[in-house]
Structures are given as structure tokens and as C-alpha cells.
Design an enzyme around this catalytic site. Structure first.
Site, PDB file in Angstrom:
ATOM      1  N   HIS A  70       0.487  -1.470   0.217  1.00  0.00           N
ATOM      2  CA  HIS A  70       0.247   0.342  -0.124  1.00  0.00           C
ATOM      3  C   HIS A  70       0.827   1.294  -0.386  1.00  0.00           C
ATOM      4  CE1 HIS A  70       0.404   0.049   4.669  1.00  0.00           C
ATOM      5  NE2 HIS A  70       0.088   1.748   4.419  1.00  0.00           N
ATOM      6  N   ASP A 109      -0.082  -7.023   1.338  1.00  0.00           N
ATOM      7  CA  ASP A 109       0.144  -6.171   1.668  1.00  0.00           C
ATOM      8  C   ASP A 109       1.132  -6.230   2.134  1.00  0.00           C
ATOM      9  OD1 ASP A 109       0.139  -2.837   2.383  1.00  0.00           O
ATOM     10  OD2 ASP A 109      -0.014  -3.026   4.398  1.00  0.00           O
ATOM     11  N   GLY A 183       4.013   6.398   8.344  1.00  0.00           N
ATOM     12  CA  GLY A 183       5.114   6.219   7.725  1.00  0.00           C
ATOM     13  C   GLY A 183       6.080   5.297   8.237  1.00  0.00           C
ATOM     14  N   ASN A 184       5.416   4.693   9.265  1.00  0.00           N
ATOM     15  CA  ASN A 184       6.031   3.418   9.576  1.00  0.00           C
ATOM     16  C   ASN A 184       4.971   2.301   9.292  1.00  0.00           C
ATOM     17  OD1 ASN A 184       5.445   4.611  12.916  1.00  0.00           O
ATOM     18  ND2 ASN A 184       6.924   3.707  13.017  1.00  0.00           N
ATOM     19  N   SER A 185       4.302   1.953   8.544  1.00  0.00           N
ATOM     20  CA  SER A 185       3.973   0.927   7.937  1.00  0.00           C
ATOM     21  C   SER A 185       5.329   0.251   6.354  1.00  0.00           C
ATOM     22  CB  SER A 185       3.201   1.400   6.717  1.00  0.00           C
ATOM     23  OG  SER A 185       1.507   1.496   7.314  1.00  0.00           O
TER      24      SER A 185
END
Length: 233
Positions: A70, A109, A183-185
Site C-alpha cells: 500500500h 500488503d 510512515g511506520n508502515s
């Protein structure tokens, strides 16, 4: 005699404390190694970096960067496509290294990327077994929170395996107590040995649409490894 006794006590205390001091030094070295195997990711149709995220480096039939699908893809006329411009930065280097998407799965994902050209030193992270984690196990993640650069956050495993029903599919996830931000994804989720047991993926919202803090979800490492075995890119 009293002086000898005091000296002996001091020596015993120093000997007893030395393993703890040594362990602390080793822990700091490990954290630096984990940071060096994680990168900030910026994506966009040009170099403006409309989307920020995180990725991590593994050796799996060659050097690969793993991140969330994503982050690195967008919807274009009903189909998902990789962004035209994707780059990665290390925590100790402001150079933007170009990345290409070699494979992705929006349902899982998971995205696999490769450096176009890189000559600097970096760490290669190791996968752990996500089937062997338990409630309350300590965990750590490194991520590009709010696009402000890599930072580390810690917590515990809240649920070792939970099936999440989202808009794309029912998929397994690890629930943690770590509060993550945009942003941690794509950031690696480490166990207490510094092995990657998951990849941070998403948060949830309450009935009012507000982010629920202290609940974050990661793609289990065994799901990532299975995907890598299938695509072989």
C-alpha cells in the site's frame, strides 16, 4: 583485615556487574545494526515523495527490500501500479537510493523491491519464526514515522496471531501494543533477538473514525517468507 574485606567486596560487585555492562554494550551495537538494515522510503509520480513509508533489507535468493504494497503502489484506472519514483534513505546517509518494485500483493500488503545501484555498506536482517511468538513477548520496530526519519519504538505482542477482515481479504496479523504513525508502515518488527518476526502494516479506527492508539498490526514473517518462496524474484 577490614581494608582487605572492603576490597574483596568491591571486586565481587565489579565482577557481578560486568556481564550487565557488557550486555548493554552488545544491545546498543545490535540496535545500530537493526537501524542499518532499515530504510526510509519515499514514493511519488516524481521526486516530491507524496507517500512516506519504511522498508527493510533481507538476503533471500539475493538482496531484497521488503515493504508494504500500500506504500509503493497506487490505483490507476482500476489497477494498482508501482509509483514512478521510489527511493530509500539510510538513517546515517541523506543520499536517495533509487528502488524498483519487482513484485507486490495488495491482499497480503507485501511488496518486494530492489536497489537500482548501491555501493555503500548496509546490514542484512534475518527472519525469525512468527509461529513461535507469544502473548507479552517484547518487540521493537524501526520506522519512518510521519516522514521525519527512522526512529525506534517498543512494546509487546498483544495477540500472536489474529485474522483481520479488511476490504481486500481476511489475512493473518500480529497485534502489538506499539503506537505507530503514518510512515511506520513497512517497518520491521523485531523480537528480543533482533530477528524480523513481522512487518508493520496498519492501525484501526474506532466508531468515530479516530485512530486507536496502542493497537498496531504486522504481517507475520512466515507470511512474507512464503510469498518470497512463491514469487522467486
Amino acid at each position: 583485615m577490614a581494608i582487605l574485606s572492603i576490597a574483596l567486596v568491591i571486586l565481587i560487585v565489579i565482577v557481578a556487574c560486568y556481564p550487565m555492562i557488557q550486555s548493554r554494550e552488545e544491545e546498543e551495537l545490535d540496535i545500530k545494526n537493526l537501524m542499518s538494515g532499515t530504510i526510509e522510503i519515499g514514493c511519488g509520480m516524481d521526486s516530491s515523495n507524496e507517500v512516506s513509508g519504511t522498508g527493510f533489507i533481507v538476503e533471500y535468493d539475493g538482496v531484497k527490500v521488503i515493504s508494504n504494497a500500500h506504500i509503493v503502489t497506487y490505483l490507476d484506472n482500476g489497477s494498482y501500479m508501482p509509483f514512478d519514483h521510489i527511493s530509500g534513505r539510510f538513517f546515517d546517509d541523506d543520499t536517495a537510493y533509487e528502488l524498483n518494485v519487482t513484485s507486490f500483493d495488495r491482499g497480503l500488503d507485501i511488496a518486494v523491491l530492489a536497489f537500482v545501484d548501491i555501493s555503500r555498506h548496509f546490514s542484512v536482517l534475518s527472519f525469525g519464526d512468527s509461529d513461535h511468538i507469544y502473548y507479552g513477548d517484547p518487540v521493537l520496530t524501526v520506522g519512518n514515522a510521519r516522514g521525519n526519519g527512522l526512529s525506534a519504538s517498543s512494546g509487546v505482542v498483544s495477540i500472536p496471531l489474529i485474522n483481520i477482515n479488511d476490504s481486500r481479504a481476511v489475512r493473518p496479523a500480529i497485534q502489538t501494543s506499539i503506537t505507530i504513525n503514518d510512515g511506520n508502515s513497512g517497518g520491521p518488527l523485531f523480537d528480543d533477538r533482533g530477528q524480523v518476526i513481522g512487518m508493520m502494516s496498519f492501525r484501526i479506527r474506532d466508531s468515530l473514525g479516530d485512530i486507536v492508539n496502542g493497537m498496531s498490526f504486522a504481517v507475520p514473517s512466515n507470511e512474507i517468507r512464503t510469498y518470497l518462496d512463491i514469487v522467486k524474484v
